[in-house]
Design an enzyme around this catalytic site. Sequence first.
Site, PDB file in Angstrom:
ATOM      1  N   SER A 128      53.231  -9.459 -10.869  1.00 27.52           N
ATOM      2  CA  SER A 128      54.396  -8.845 -10.220  1.00 27.52           C
ATOM      3  C   SER A 128      55.690  -9.615 -10.392  1.00 27.52           C
ATOM      4  O   SER A 128      56.774  -9.034 -10.258  1.00 27.52           O
ATOM      5  CB  SER A 128      54.127  -8.673  -8.715  1.00 27.52           C
ATOM      6  N   ASP A 155      60.197 -10.437   0.230  1.00 26.23           N
ATOM      7  CA  ASP A 155      59.085 -10.023   1.086  1.00 26.23           C
ATOM      8  C   ASP A 155      58.257 -11.275   1.369  1.00 26.23           C
ATOM      9  O   ASP A 155      58.734 -12.390   1.177  1.00 26.23           O
ATOM     10  CB  ASP A 155      58.265  -8.890   0.441  1.00 26.23           C
ATOM     11  N   HIS A 208      57.288 -12.504  -2.692  1.00 20.13           N
ATOM     12  CA  HIS A 208      58.166 -12.542  -3.858  1.00 20.13           C
ATOM     13  C   HIS A 208      59.563 -13.060  -3.524  1.00 20.13           C
ATOM     14  O   HIS A 208      60.161 -12.621  -2.540  1.00 20.13           O
ATOM     15  CB  HIS A 208      58.296 -11.145  -4.466  1.00 20.13           C
TER      16      HIS A 208
END
Length: 359
Positions: A44, A334, A337
């Site tokens: 990600s 978040d 990340h």
Amino acid sequence: MKHFSLSTTLLFLSFVFAVLCTSESAIQLPRNETIPAFIMFGDSIVDTGNNNDLKSVVKCNFSPYGRDFKGGISTGRFSNGKVPSDFLVEELGIKELLPAYKDPTLQPKDLLTGVSFASGGSGYDSLTPKLVSVIPLSEQLQEFKEYIGKLKGIVGEERTNFILAKSAVFVVASSNDIANTFYLTRIRKLEYNVSSYTELLSNSASTFVKELYKLGARKIGVLSAPPLGCVPSQRTLVGGSKEECAKDPNEASKMFNDKLSAELGYLNDNLPDAKVVYIDVYYPLLDLITNPNKYGFEVANKGCCGTGTIEVAILCNQLDANTCTDASKYVFFDSYHPTERVYKIIVNQLIKTYINDFF
């Protein structure tokens, strides 16, 4: 005499135009060197939208993700704006953004300067992507082969081989393996200890690099694991606190990094004409987290989204009224990340530190 179709000619001219327009990079490359494209694999951190149409909880093509991206669009990037993939191609003068390979709007000319095959939630351990139904590295590699075939159809085999050999090929993985598959779900703890599991990961990373080399990649960068115990969700779920990082995940990250660095050093010495570079992100990010004020940040122990302690992917959504109004004050967007601003700082540091190792 060989004749070319009008479409082939136009595509080739588009490629030449793209190279001419993007050749002026912010970073000065060694004389007579070029990086025509950037190819990204992993998770990600560098996924630019490949998970958008997957039946998985690991996706972010909704608000508040992307709220500081151009146009305020949620593109599938796991941040409030751009991610490292974008800053890397921008800093190197290749293009403004690195598109996802699965982007339905992707054009043939976009392939010429690179794409991201990365999938949020993936990792070196084959079990890791299975747990959350995302794209494993093995499938990312198959998509890369498909990509190579498309390149050959556009510019021919000789030019394709040049692009592959001169392009920067980066791999970003291991975070989900250590944080989720080993510590959070504890599934791998049934058969591995930290030492043997990090050995599994480093061996998998080595195998993946060798596969990239077989397909023509010659400038390969592999990022280390970050200080995972300092990530807000790990502080919450694995034994840290607001004041302290979780010790065990950090120790696992460092153990993996030592093994990865040694393995990549061996490959760099033994793969002909290759530059295989270990890229440390552990200590640059740790410095940002432990000394946020030095970089102009105010909050480093929780994310901007929601409570900042557990919200990530579908748990970080527009229904949460607690999300911060100014993400630039936060190290994390978040609970997992970093923010766009952190990514920009880290990428700038990494390029200056490692760019010459690829030549």
